[in-house]
Design an enzyme around this catalytic site. Structure first.
Site, PDB file in Angstrom:
ATOM      1  N   LYS A  39       0.845  -1.207   0.000  1.00 57.55           N
ATOM      2  CA  LYS A  39       0.000   0.000   0.000  1.00 57.55           C
ATOM      3  C   LYS A  39       0.881   1.258   0.000  1.00 57.55           C
ATOM      4  O   LYS A  39       2.074   1.189   0.319  1.00 57.55           O
ATOM      5  CB  LYS A  39      -0.927  -0.022   1.217  1.00 57.55           C
ATOM      6  CG  LYS A  39      -0.215   0.036   2.567  1.00 57.55           C
ATOM      7  CD  LYS A  39      -1.175  -0.291   3.715  1.00 57.55           C
ATOM      8  CE  LYS A  39      -0.482  -0.193   5.060  1.00 57.55           C
ATOM      9  NZ  LYS A  39      -1.330  -0.697   6.157  1.00 57.55           N
ATOM     10  N   TYR A 258      15.811  31.392   6.652  1.00 60.28           N
ATOM     11  CA  TYR A 258      14.569  31.978   7.156  1.00 60.28           C
ATOM     12  C   TYR A 258      14.651  32.159   8.666  1.00 60.28           C
ATOM     13  O   TYR A 258      15.162  31.279   9.383  1.00 60.28           O
ATOM     14  CB  TYR A 258      13.379  31.076   6.824  1.00 60.28           C
ATOM     15  CG  TYR A 258      12.979  31.101   5.365  1.00 60.28           C
ATOM     16  CD1 TYR A 258      12.669  32.300   4.735  1.00 60.28           C
ATOM     17  CD2 TYR A 258      12.883  29.918   4.636  1.00 60.28           C
ATOM     18  CE1 TYR A 258      12.280  32.324   3.402  1.00 60.28           C
ATOM     19  CE2 TYR A 258      12.493  29.938   3.309  1.00 60.28           C
ATOM     20  CZ  TYR A 258      12.199  31.135   2.690  1.00 60.28           C
ATOM     21  OH  TYR A 258      11.822  31.155   1.382  1.00 60.28           O
TER      22      TYR A 258
HETATM   23  C1  LIG Z   1      -0.646  -1.598   6.923  1.00 55.67           C
HETATM   24  C2  LIG Z   1      -1.169  -2.907   7.335  1.00 55.67           C
HETATM   25  C3  LIG Z   1      -0.318  -4.003   7.449  1.00 55.67           C
HETATM   26  C4  LIG Z   1       1.182  -3.899   7.349  1.00 55.67           C
HETATM   27  O1  LIG Z   1       1.668  -3.359   8.544  1.00 55.67           O
HETATM   28  P1  LIG Z   1       3.233  -3.312   8.870  1.00 55.67           P
HETATM   29  O2  LIG Z   1       3.282  -2.986  10.308  1.00 55.67           O
HETATM   30  O3  LIG Z   1       3.812  -2.244   8.017  1.00 55.67           O
HETATM   31  O4  LIG Z   1       3.787  -4.648   8.544  1.00 55.67           O
HETATM   32  C5  LIG Z   1      -0.887  -5.235   7.711  1.00 55.67           C
HETATM   33  N1  LIG Z   1      -2.211  -5.372   7.875  1.00 55.67           N
HETATM   34  C6  LIG Z   1      -3.051  -4.333   7.790  1.00 55.67           C
HETATM   35  C7  LIG Z   1      -4.503  -4.561   7.991  1.00 55.67           C
HETATM   36  C8  LIG Z   1      -2.568  -3.071   7.541  1.00 55.67           C
HETATM   37  O5  LIG Z   1      -3.404  -2.030   7.494  1.00 55.67           O
END
Ligand SMILES: *Cc1c(COP(=O)(O)O)cnc(C)c1O
Length: 369
Positions: A39, A258
């Site tokens: 993702k 800045y």
């Molecule tokens: C983002 C997510 C993961 C992965 O999590 P990590 O801690 O990055 O391994 C797994 N399961 C769900 C439902 C998530 O939203």
């Protein structure tokens, strides 16, 4: 096309990714496979090149956050399971079907709306075992009964998410154990009542790193896959570099940037780097001990970070010149700046920093192999 290394860029080491995938797979129970969480553009690493390399390494299951991410993976030719972890509205059911995407059912109402769309789709049921984000309450067997009865939903998996599995305090470990117990009780109930739970999964990175192997079909690894966790066996996959735009000498007493935030207490040499907060670096980094590697040495960030540029003090590093590459995240010789270090300095987690890396950074992908 311009050179991706002309201003500021990320470098992705797909061999390190493959190493991490093998390492994590080796820590799972026999029969439990890695589901690669890609993702948010694979946490800024590039969802398509990451997924393609993992496919070559034998990974056949992927998780995306939303419909658009899932479609993009399919369009690039990724096969196997693609699970959408987040909410997708019922109107998109035809797209889920057309692209052979598997949708998470967020709760009973969501499941009903997807079913009422009238298009056969594959789903994994999210069970809420204590995080109280998405999921059907794990003990609500009546709801599970009804969901399994829905004509257009084919349940091919059941999963849950742990919310404190990254913590080793006794209290949090107890909470995680309670989540596991609730999850397996629900899975057992399904099996005993003639329902096929399909693929069962509960661990994410924290659960893989901190729990014994689980009797599941998948473990969903995100941040650990990218090596952005404190674990000796895993390698960082991403580096970020930028160029020196110019080097200037300030007399003792002069100020720069800045707010005139930087004060030269002695004659100082400042290098201006071609990267700033619009590239995803946290703006407070110079004030939080942020540093870069230049000519193989640590140089402190100073002054206020700008949108597209930042200052580093190179008074003690001879020979820094315009065009030199500086490392924000990554390794130079024996020295290394890890994204975990940046996250700690800024009071956040590596996941956030990686996900926020700016879209205008150049890409250099080391395909390896
Ligand atoms: C983002 C997510 C993961 C992965 O999590 P990590 O801690 O990055 O391994 C797994 N399961 C769900 C439902 C998530 O939203």
């Amino acid at each position: 096309m311009t050179d991706p290394k002309s201003r500021a860029w990320k470098e992705i080491d797909l061999d390190a990714l493959a190493h991490n995938a093998r390492t994590l797979q080796g820590r799972l129970a026999p029969g439990c496979d890695l589901m690669a969480v890609v993702k948010a553009d694979a946490y800024g690493h590039g969802a398509v090149p990451v997924a393609k390399r993992l496919e070559q390494e034998g990974v056949t299951a992927f998780a995306a956050a939303c419909l658009e991410e899932g479609i993009a993976l399919r369009q690039s030719g990724v096969k196997g399971l693609i699970l959408i972890l987040g909410y997708t509205p019922w109107k998109a059911a035809p797209l889920l079907a057309r692209w052979h995407l598997t949708q998470t059912v967020a709760d009973e109402e969501h499941g009903r709306s997807l079913n009422d769309a009238g298009v056969p789709i594959r789903v994994h049921l999210a069970l809420d075992t204590g995080m109280h984000r998405l999921g059907i309450p794990a003990e609500d067997t009546a709801a599970l009964d009804r969901l399994y009865g829905m004509e257009h939903l084919e349940v091919t998996g059941v999963f849950s998410h742990l919310c404190v599995s990254d913590s080793l305090t006794p209290e949090d470990r107890d909470y995680t154990q309670a989540q596991l117990d609730r999850f397996y009780a629900a899975v057992d109930w399904l099996r005993q009542n003639g329902y096929d739970p399909g693929a069962v999964h509960i661990q994410a990175s924290g659960g893989i790193l901190n729990l014994p192997p689980q009797p599941c079909d998948y473990a969903r690894a995100g941040i650990a896959l990218y090596g952005a966790v404190k674990d000796e066996g895993l390698r960082p996959v991403l580096a970020v570099q930028a160029r020196v735009a110019c080097v200037r000498t300030l007399a003792a007493g002069e100020r720069a940037g800045y707010g005139l935030e930087f004060h030269a207490e002695r004659e100082a040499r400042l290098a201006v780097l071609t990267i700033g907060y619009a590239d995803g670096l946290p703006r407070q980094l110079p004030q939080s001990g942020g540093r870069v590697l230049l000519h193989g040495q640590f140089c402190p960030m100073v002054g206020r970070m700008c949108m597209d540029q930042l200052f580093v003090d190179v008074t003690d590093v001879p020979g820094v010149s315009p065009g030199d590459a500086a490392t924000m995240i990554g390794q130079e010789g024996e020295l290394e700046i890890r994204v975990t270090e940046l996250a700690q300095r800024c009071g956040t987690i590596p996941n956030e920093l990686l996900a926020r890396l700016g879209s205008r950074l150049g890409w250099v992908i080391h395909r390896g192999k």
